[in-house]
Design a protein around this motif. Structure first.
Motif, short mmCIF file in Angstrom:
data_model
loop_
_atom_site.label_atom_id
_atom_site.label_comp_id
_atom_site.label_asym_id
_atom_site.label_seq_id
_atom_site.Cartn_x
_atom_site.Cartn_y
_atom_site.Cartn_z
N TYR A 1 0.82 -1.21 0.00
CA TYR A 1 0.00 0.00 0.00
C TYR A 1 0.86 1.26 0.00
O TYR A 1 0.56 2.22 -0.73
N SER A 2 1.91 1.26 0.79
CA SER A 2 2.77 2.45 0.86
C SER A 2 3.43 2.75 -0.48
O SER A 2 3.70 3.91 -0.79
N GLU A 3 3.64 1.71 -1.28
CA GLU A 3 4.27 1.90 -2.59
C GLU A 3 3.26 2.32 -3.67
O GLU A 3 3.64 2.94 -4.67
N LEU A 4 1.98 2.01 -3.45
CA LEU A 4 0.98 2.24 -4.50
C LEU A 4 -0.15 3.19 -4.11
O LEU A 4 -1.03 3.47 -4.91
N LYS A 5 -0.13 3.70 -2.88
CA LYS A 5 -1.27 4.49 -2.41
C LYS A 5 -1.47 5.78 -3.19
O LYS A 5 -2.58 6.33 -3.18
N LYS B 1 -7.59 1.07 16.24
CA LYS B 1 -6.58 0.95 17.29
C LYS B 1 -5.50 -0.06 16.90
O LYS B 1 -4.31 0.13 17.17
N PHE B 2 -5.94 -1.14 16.24
CA PHE B 2 -5.00 -2.16 15.75
C PHE B 2 -4.00 -1.54 14.78
O PHE B 2 -2.79 -1.74 14.89
N MET B 3 -4.51 -0.78 13.81
CA MET B 3 -3.64 -0.15 12.81
C MET B 3 -2.71 0.88 13.45
O MET B 3 -1.52 0.95 13.14
N GLU B 4 -3.25 1.68 14.35
CA GLU B 4 -2.46 2.72 15.00
C GLU B 4 -1.33 2.12 15.83
O GLU B 4 -0.20 2.62 15.80
N LYS B 5 -1.62 1.06 16.56
CA LYS B 5 -0.62 0.42 17.41
C LYS B 5 0.56 -0.09 16.60
O LYS B 5 1.71 -0.05 17.06
N ARG B 6 0.30 -0.53 15.38
CA ARG B 6 1.35 -1.12 14.54
C ARG B 6 1.89 -0.16 13.50
O ARG B 6 2.66 -0.55 12.63
N ASN B 7 1.44 1.10 13.55
CA ASN B 7 1.89 2.12 12.61
C ASN B 7 1.58 1.75 11.16
O ASN B 7 2.37 2.01 10.25
N PHE B 8 0.40 1.13 10.96
CA PHE B 8 -0.06 0.83 9.62
C PHE B 8 -0.94 1.98 9.13
O PHE B 8 -1.65 2.61 9.91
N ASP B 9 -0.91 2.19 7.83
CA ASP B 9 -1.63 3.31 7.23
C ASP B 9 -2.75 2.82 6.32
O ASP B 9 -3.16 3.52 5.39
#
Length: 205
Positions: free
Chosen positions: A116-120, A141-149
């Motif tokens: 995703y970071s490469e194609l967003k 909260k799951f995404m935030e905890k793992r620094n996912f975007d």
């Protein structure tokens, strides 16, 4: 023989190994995060690679109509608005059905986040991370905890079994015409170059 000597005799390498193994098994059984971490390491050595469709770009782009009843499929987007999946026609859609408690989902998530970071910034590709538990607060909260975007979607209608039959994670790729051209049940490493090239090929059709 004193107590210390007796204790040393009981603590053998075999006992230590058995204890470590028991802790490992319990962690795998009761900690989704730990199980996900172990599986991530297996991915790093080349396991769980998704099988990218072969054939000409024309054959791949043709796809199949998985939604045979032509019922509109609805989702809530990251802002909470209800959208129709058919509105995404004209874009290549990467759709992943997942849950926060699912170890295989946790294991594959870093690879999806990398993709995703490469194609967003590519306007021709839409990423939809569909939380099957329909619990936006928990998934955020799951995404935030793992620094996912990754963009979180939730179901707003029934999902055809041809899209998701109950196994998670399940990953689909829809072409620009809304046809399913890729379906993968179970975890996969989606950060590899072959899969990225597959998505880019679809944008050119």
């Amino acid at each position: 023989m004193n107590t210390l000597t007796k204790l040393k005799e009981k603590i053998t390498l075999s006992n230590i190994f058995t204890g470590v193994l028991l802790v490992f098994v319990l962690a795998m059984l009761f900690s989704p995060d730990f199980k996900g971490m172990v599986t991530q390491n297996l991915m790093k050595i080349g396991l769980f690679q998704p099988k990218v469709p072969n054939g000409s770009s024309k054959d791949i782009a043709a796809g199949i109509d998985a939604n045979e009843n032509n019922e509109e499929i609805l989702f809530k987007d990251p802002e909470g608005y209800v959208i129709e999946l058919s509105d995404q026609k004209g874009k290549v859609v990467f759709m992943n059905f997942w849950a926060t408690w699912c170890p295989p989902c946790i294991a594959e998530m870093p690879s999806i986040n990398k993709l995703y970071s490469e194609l967003k910034n590519n306007d021709e590709i839409e990423f939809m991370m569909v939380d099957v538990d329909n619990n936006r607060s928990k998934s955020e909260k799951f995404m935030e905890k793992r620094n996912f975007d990754l963009p979180i979607y939730t179901p707003a209608s029934s999902i055809p079994s041809s899209y998701m039959s109950g196994a998670i994670p399940t990953t689909l790729v829809l072409n620009k015409y809304g046809k399913v051209v890729f379906k993968h049940e179970g975890m996969g490493d989606f950060s590899n170059a072959e899969f990225k090239d597959f998505l880019m090929k679809l944008t050119a059709e």
